[in-house]
Enzyme design. Structure first.
Site, PDB file in Angstrom:
ATOM      1  N   HIS A   1     -42.310 -13.764   9.737  1.00  0.00           N
ATOM      2  CA  HIS A   1     -43.761 -13.940   9.761  1.00  0.00           C
ATOM      3  C   HIS A   1     -44.417 -12.660   9.238  1.00  0.00           C
ATOM      4  O   HIS A   1     -44.038 -11.556   9.643  1.00  0.00           O
ATOM      5  CB  HIS A   1     -44.253 -14.243  11.185  1.00  0.00           C
ATOM      6  CG  HIS A   1     -45.725 -14.484  11.206  1.00  0.00           C
ATOM      7  ND1 HIS A   1     -46.283 -15.675  10.768  1.00  0.00           N
ATOM      8  CD2 HIS A   1     -46.762 -13.679  11.535  1.00  0.00           C
ATOM      9  CE1 HIS A   1     -47.608 -15.583  10.845  1.00  0.00           C
ATOM     10  NE2 HIS A   1     -47.920 -14.394  11.312  1.00  0.00           N
TER      11      HIS A   1
ATOM     12  N   GLY B   1     -40.283 -18.262  -2.837  1.00  0.00           N
ATOM     13  CA  GLY B   1     -38.920 -17.880  -2.481  1.00  0.00           C
ATOM     14  C   GLY B   1     -38.567 -16.422  -2.698  1.00  0.00           C
ATOM     15  O   GLY B   1     -37.406 -16.096  -2.920  1.00  0.00           O
ATOM     16  N   THR B   2     -39.548 -15.515  -2.583  1.00  0.00           N
ATOM     17  CA  THR B   2     -39.171 -14.098  -2.730  1.00  0.00           C
ATOM     18  C   THR B   2     -38.323 -13.637  -1.541  1.00  0.00           C
ATOM     19  O   THR B   2     -37.437 -12.800  -1.707  1.00  0.00           O
ATOM     20  CB  THR B   2     -40.399 -13.176  -2.891  1.00  0.00           C
ATOM     21  OG1 THR B   2     -41.185 -13.236  -1.706  1.00  0.00           O
ATOM     22  CG2 THR B   2     -41.235 -13.559  -4.099  1.00  0.00           C
ATOM     23  N   ASN B   3     -38.573 -14.181  -0.374  1.00  0.00           N
ATOM     24  CA  ASN B   3     -37.709 -13.838   0.770  1.00  0.00           C
ATOM     25  C   ASN B   3     -36.306 -14.395   0.561  1.00  0.00           C
ATOM     26  O   ASN B   3     -35.319 -13.740   0.890  1.00  0.00           O
ATOM     27  CB  ASN B   3     -38.305 -14.357   2.082  1.00  0.00           C
ATOM     28  CG  ASN B   3     -39.330 -13.401   2.647  1.00  0.00           C
ATOM     29  OD1 ASN B   3     -38.979 -12.328   3.132  1.00  0.00           O
ATOM     30  ND2 ASN B   3     -40.601 -13.766   2.554  1.00  0.00           N
TER      31      ASN B   3
ATOM     32  N   ASN C   1     -37.097 -16.909  11.949  1.00  0.00           N
ATOM     33  CA  ASN C   1     -38.311 -17.056  11.132  1.00  0.00           C
ATOM     34  C   ASN C   1     -38.793 -15.669  10.707  1.00  0.00           C
ATOM     35  O   ASN C   1     -38.675 -14.700  11.459  1.00  0.00           O
ATOM     36  CB  ASN C   1     -39.402 -17.740  11.971  1.00  0.00           C
ATOM     37  CG  ASN C   1     -40.692 -17.936  11.198  1.00  0.00           C
ATOM     38  OD1 ASN C   1     -40.678 -18.368  10.043  1.00  0.00           O
ATOM     39  ND2 ASN C   1     -41.811 -17.613  11.822  1.00  0.00           N
TER      40      ASN C   1
ATOM     41  N   ILE D   1     -44.923 -26.552  10.633  1.00  0.00           N
ATOM     42  CA  ILE D   1     -44.579 -26.497  12.054  1.00  0.00           C
ATOM     43  C   ILE D   1     -43.822 -27.786  12.363  1.00  0.00           C
ATOM     44  O   ILE D   1     -44.283 -28.882  12.016  1.00  0.00           O
ATOM     45  CB  ILE D   1     -45.856 -26.354  12.904  1.00  0.00           C
ATOM     46  CG1 ILE D   1     -46.486 -24.981  12.616  1.00  0.00           C
ATOM     47  CG2 ILE D   1     -45.535 -26.502  14.378  1.00  0.00           C
ATOM     48  CD1 ILE D   1     -47.843 -24.796  13.211  1.00  0.00           C
ATOM     49  N   LEU D   2     -42.652 -27.639  12.966  1.00  0.00           N
ATOM     50  CA  LEU D   2     -41.799 -28.807  13.199  1.00  0.00           C
ATOM     51  C   LEU D   2     -41.931 -29.285  14.642  1.00  0.00           C
ATOM     52  O   LEU D   2     -42.437 -28.564  15.513  1.00  0.00           O
ATOM     53  CB  LEU D   2     -40.347 -28.450  12.889  1.00  0.00           C
ATOM     54  CG  LEU D   2     -40.095 -28.058  11.429  1.00  0.00           C
ATOM     55  CD1 LEU D   2     -38.658 -27.592  11.237  1.00  0.00           C
ATOM     56  CD2 LEU D   2     -40.411 -29.207  10.483  1.00  0.00           C
TER      57      LEU D   2
HETATM   58  C1  GAR Z   1     -44.031 -14.876   3.099  1.00  0.00           C
HETATM   59  O1  GAR Z   1     -44.963 -13.837   3.183  1.00  0.00           O
HETATM   60  C2  GAR Z   1     -43.672 -15.385   4.480  1.00  0.00           C
HETATM   61  O2  GAR Z   1     -43.582 -14.369   5.445  1.00  0.00           O
HETATM   62  C3  GAR Z   1     -44.836 -16.274   4.763  1.00  0.00           C
HETATM   63  O3  GAR Z   1     -45.099 -16.945   3.541  1.00  0.00           O
HETATM   64  C4  GAR Z   1     -44.678 -16.117   2.458  1.00  0.00           C
HETATM   65  C5  GAR Z   1     -43.706 -16.898   1.610  1.00  0.00           C
HETATM   66  O4  GAR Z   1     -43.285 -16.176   0.494  1.00  0.00           O
HETATM   67  N1  GAR Z   1     -44.547 -17.169   5.836  1.00  0.00           N
HETATM   68  C6  GAR Z   1     -45.453 -17.518   6.741  1.00  0.00           C
HETATM   69  O5  GAR Z   1     -46.599 -17.140   6.694  1.00  0.00           O
HETATM   70  C7  GAR Z   1     -44.939 -18.444   7.830  1.00  0.00           C
HETATM   71  N2  GAR Z   1     -45.772 -18.333   8.998  1.00  0.00           N
HETATM   72  P1  GAR Z   1     -41.937 -16.472  -0.285  1.00  0.00           P
HETATM   73  O6  GAR Z   1     -41.856 -17.987  -0.527  1.00  0.00           O
HETATM   74  O7  GAR Z   1     -42.105 -15.732  -1.575  1.00  0.00           O
HETATM   75  O8  GAR Z   1     -40.798 -15.974   0.539  1.00  0.00           O
END
Ligand code: GAR
Length: 213
Positions: A110, A12-14, A108, A93-94
């Site tokens: 990516h 969950g850093t994003n 999203n 993927i849903l």
């Molecule tokens: C992030 O780098 C995100 O972009 C990626 O997973 C990581 C999750 O980090 N998502 C994908 O690759 C989806 N295709 P987070 O949980 O710390 O945000």
């Protein structure tokens, strides 16, 4: 205020970047109404609780298939009145029912420059492993609308990140997050909530800020 639900699966850093930007007033016209996790153990849930955002778990492992999991998510999002859905490190993927229910209302993030290093199987650290194995010199991140094809919807924002010779998948992942993902995802959410995104086919135009005077 656009009622926004964030879907997560992991650290969950994003999500944290979204919460912080929201607190600092950098995401305009947005109400964070829910964090929904596909994984009951996700640390993202702790971040949401600490920020006072309601949390829900829609556990992928209890559903027999993609369609029933997607239906449960769509039902939950409709129940809480979500107007924008954000996949912030959401690893599944849903089924097409999701995009049908929230067409052009799902953003999203990516961790590569789409259309490179994306699609089924490209998520998390795997993306950065593939980037390094290919030997490209620049990578980055993309915030885009979700469509029926994985990582293929209209692109809202992209940011490039240099690759260094001594990078490992972990160092590269961290730099892509810090320098690109944590910036463009909150910005894309704000642009959506401010009503500044206009989609024509697969092209997104960012409209000028209305004059504030
Ligand atoms: C992030 O780098 C995100 O972009 C990626 O997973 C990581 C999750 O980090 N998502 C994908 O690759 C989806 N295709 P987070 O949980 O710390 O945000």
């Amino acid at each position: 205020m656009v009622k926004t639900a964030i879907l997560v699966s992991g650290g969950g850093t994003n999500l944290q970047a979204i919460i912080d930007s929201h607190i600092f007033g950098e995401i305009k016209n947005c109400e964070l109404i829910a964090v929904i996790s596909s994984n009951p153990q996700a640390y993202a849930l702790e971040r949401a609780k600490y920020a006072g955002i309601p949390t829900y778990i829609v556990d992928r492992s209890v559903f027999p298939n993609r369609i029933s999991f997607t239906k449960a998510l769509v039902d939950k999002l409709n129940d809480i009145g979500a107007q924008l859905v954000v996949y912030a490190g959401f690893n599944f993927i849903l089924a097409p029912q999701m995009v049908k229910a929230f067409e052009n209302k799902i953003i999203n993030i990516h961790p590569s420059l789409i259309p490179s290093f994306c699609g089924e199987g490209f998520y998390g650290l795997r993306v950065h492993e593939a980037v390094l194995a290919h030997g490209v010199k620049v990578t980055g991140a993309t915030a885009h609308f979700a469509s029926d094809i994985t990582d293929d919807g209209p692109i809202i924002l992209q940011k490039a990140v240099d690759i260094f010779e001594d990078d490992t998948p972990h160092t590269l992942q961290r730099r892509v997050m810090e320098d690109a993902e944590w910036k463009i995802l909150p910005e894309a959410i704000s642009l959506f909530c401010e009503g500044r995104l206009e989609i024509t086919g697969r092209v997104v135009r960012i409209k000028e800020k209305p004059n504030e005077t």
